[in-house]
Design a protein around this motif. Structure first.
Motif, PDB file in Angstrom:
ATOM      1  N   VAL A   1      -4.172 -16.078   9.643  1.00 37.46           N
ATOM      2  CA  VAL A   1      -3.819 -15.689   8.271  1.00 37.46           C
ATOM      3  C   VAL A   1      -5.072 -15.214   7.537  1.00 37.46           C
ATOM      4  O   VAL A   1      -6.125 -15.846   7.632  1.00 37.46           O
ATOM      5  N   ILE A   2      -4.957 -14.106   6.821  1.00 33.24           N
ATOM      6  CA  ILE A   2      -6.030 -13.647   5.944  1.00 33.24           C
ATOM      7  C   ILE A   2      -5.468 -13.541   4.531  1.00 33.24           C
ATOM      8  O   ILE A   2      -4.438 -12.891   4.301  1.00 33.24           O
ATOM      9  N   CYS A   3      -6.137 -14.195   3.597  1.00 34.40           N
ATOM     10  CA  CYS A   3      -5.771 -14.132   2.184  1.00 34.40           C
ATOM     11  C   CYS A   3      -6.823 -13.278   1.482  1.00 34.40           C
ATOM     12  O   CYS A   3      -7.990 -13.679   1.402  1.00 34.40           O
ATOM     13  N   LEU A   4      -6.435 -12.105   1.021  1.00 36.51           N
ATOM     14  CA  LEU A   4      -7.368 -11.166   0.406  1.00 36.51           C
ATOM     15  C   LEU A   4      -7.255 -11.225  -1.110  1.00 36.51           C
ATOM     16  O   LEU A   4      -6.230 -10.866  -1.686  1.00 36.51           O
ATOM     17  N   GLU A   5      -8.318 -11.707  -1.755  1.00 37.22           N
ATOM     18  CA  GLU A   5      -8.389 -11.709  -3.221  1.00 37.22           C
ATOM     19  C   GLU A   5      -8.645 -10.281  -3.678  1.00 37.22           C
ATOM     20  O   GLU A   5      -9.668  -9.678  -3.349  1.00 37.22           O
ATOM     21  N   ILE A   6      -7.711  -9.737  -4.438  1.00 39.43           N
ATOM     22  CA  ILE A   6      -7.797  -8.322  -4.812  1.00 39.43           C
ATOM     23  C   ILE A   6      -8.216  -8.182  -6.275  1.00 39.43           C
ATOM     24  O   ILE A   6      -7.975  -9.074  -7.097  1.00 39.43           O
TER      25      ILE A   6
ATOM     26  N   GLU B   1      -1.134 -12.501   9.595  1.00 38.41           N
ATOM     27  CA  GLU B   1      -0.368 -12.503   8.346  1.00 38.41           C
ATOM     28  C   GLU B   1      -1.334 -12.272   7.184  1.00 38.41           C
ATOM     29  O   GLU B   1      -2.234 -13.073   6.931  1.00 38.41           O
ATOM     30  N   LEU B   2      -1.164 -11.165   6.493  1.00 34.44           N
ATOM     31  CA  LEU B   2      -2.030 -10.805   5.372  1.00 34.44           C
ATOM     32  C   LEU B   2      -1.308 -11.076   4.062  1.00 34.44           C
ATOM     33  O   LEU B   2      -0.188 -10.618   3.849  1.00 34.44           O
ATOM     34  N   ILE B   3      -1.952 -11.844   3.176  1.00 33.94           N
ATOM     35  CA  ILE B   3      -1.397 -12.171   1.867  1.00 33.94           C
ATOM     36  C   ILE B   3      -2.393 -11.733   0.795  1.00 33.94           C
ATOM     37  O   ILE B   3      -3.586 -12.053   0.881  1.00 33.94           O
TER      38      ILE B   3
END
Length: 304
Positions: A106-111, A225-227
Motif C-alpha cells: 500500500v502507498i498513501c500519497l499525501e497530495i 493499492e494507492l490511496i
C-alpha cells in the motif's frame, strides 16, 4: 600538433580520474550521512521494505506517525515523506527507483497543490536530490532528460552531488537523525495565533497531472493499492479548498480512493495541534495518525 593532442588526452584523463575518484568519496559520505535529506533518500531507495508506505512532501513528513499506524494495522509502516516542496516530479522519480528493488503493498500519497498546479519554485528542478541515483531506473532518468541534466550527470558523476556537498559531509559528523520513528520527523512548537492561510490561485499543470497518472499506473502495474490523502491545516483559504477539490477529478480519472481531511473540524483551527499554518506539531500528528489508522484498517479489510 601530436604533443598538443597528447596534453589534451592527459588532461581529460586527469579530469576523469578526479571526477570518478571524487564521486566515489562523495558516495561513501552520502551513504553514511545522517542529514535529513540524504539519510531519508538513501534509506528509502536502498533499505525500505515496509509493506505500507506514506509518501509526499513536508506535510507527509510531519503528519504520519508510523508507530501509531503500525500498531493499529498490525503491519510495518514507513513515512517516506520529505520536507521542502517535494512535489510529484520528485515523488514519481523516487517511486521508480524504489520499485527497482521491492514492492510495497500500500502507498498513501499525501497530495498538495504543488503536485498539480504551476506553483512558484516547484518545477522539475525538485528532482535534483535524486541525481546521485542516475541510471537506477528509466522512469527517474526520463525526468532528468526532460530537465536537460541527464547527459551532464552521465558524463560527470561528481556533478551529481552538486549543491549537497556541505550537507552530505556535515551529515556524517554534525547531524543527529531525528527520524527514528520510521521516517517521521516531529515538530514541537505551536502555531502563531494570527497565522494566515496559503493561497493557491494558480493554473493546472498538464505535465504534473500526467505524472500523477504515471504514478498511479506504476502502482497498478505492481498491484500496489494507492490511496490519496490530504491532511488538515490550521487555517485554510477558499482557493486552497477549491484547488484540492480538483484532486477528486484526478482520483476519479485514475480509479483511486481520495481521503480529504483538509477541513476536518476535529483539527482545523486547533492551535495546540499545529506547528505552523500547514503542518501538525507532534501532538497533532499523533492524534491525526490515530484517526486515519482506524480508517485505513477498514479500507484494507484488516481484522483485529
Amino acid at each position: 600538433m601530436k604533443r598538443f593532442l597528447n596534453w589534451i588526452l592527459l588532461l581529460l584523463l586527469i579530469l576523469f580520474c578526479i571526477d570518478r575518484g571524487g564521486s566515489f568519496i562523495m558516495n561513501e559520505f552520502y551513504k553514511r550521512s545522517k542529514a535529513t535529506d540524504e539519510y531519508k533518500i538513501n534509506y528509502v531507495i536502498n533499505k525500505m521494505d515496509q509493506p505500507v508506505v506514506f509518501m509526499g512532501s513536508s506535510r507527509c513528513h510531519h503528519s504520519y506517525v508510523p508507530s501509531i499506524i503500525s500498531d493499529t494495522l498490525g503491519l510495518p509502516v514507513y513515512n517516506a515523506g520529505l520536507w521542502g516542496e517535494r512535489n510529484i516530479y520528485f515523488q514519481y522519480g523516487l517511486l521508480c527507483n524504489v520499485l527497482q528493488r521491492y514492492t510495497p503493498k500500500v502507498i498513501c500519497l499525501e497530495i498538495h497543490p504543488i503536485d498539480f498546479m504551476l506553483t512558484p519554485f516547484s518545477g522539475i528542478e525538485r528532482i535534483s536530490p535524486l541525481a546521485p541515483f542516475v541510471g537506477m531506473s528509466t522512469g527517474c532518468d526520463s525526468l532528468f532528460k526532460i530537465e536537460n541534466k541527464y547527459i551532464e550527470y552521465k558524463i560527470s558523476h561528481l556533478y551529481r552531488y552538486n549543491g549537497i556537498l556541505i550537507s552530505t559531509v556535515g551529515g556524517c559528523f554534525l547531524s543527529d537523525n531525528s527520524q527514528k520513528d520510521n521516517g517521521y520527523k516531529p515538530l514541537y512548537n505551536i502555531v502563531d495565533l494570527l497565522a494566515k492561510p496559503d493561497e493557491f490561485s494558480f493554473p493546472i499543470d498538464k505535465q504534473r497531472i500526467q505524472l500523477l497518472s504515471n504514478f498511479a499506473n506504476k502502482c497498478r502495474e505492481k498491484n500496489i493499492e494507492l490511496i490519496l490523502f490530504c491532511s488538515p491545516m490550521y487555517v485554510v483559504s477558499n482557493s486552497c479548498v477549491k484547488a484540492l477539490q480538483y484532486v477528486s477529478t484526478i482520483a476519479k480519472a485514475n480509479h483511486l480512493l481520495y481521503l480529504n481531511y483538509l477541513t476536518d473540524t476535529a483539527f482545523i483551527g486547533k492551535r495546540e495541534l499545529f506547528y505552523d499554518r500547514g503542518h501538525f506539531n507532534d501532538k497533532g500528528a499523533k492524534l491525526y495518525s490515530s484517526k486515519i489508522a482506524h480508517e485505513l484498517r477498514q479500507i484494507m479489510g484488516i481484522k483485529k
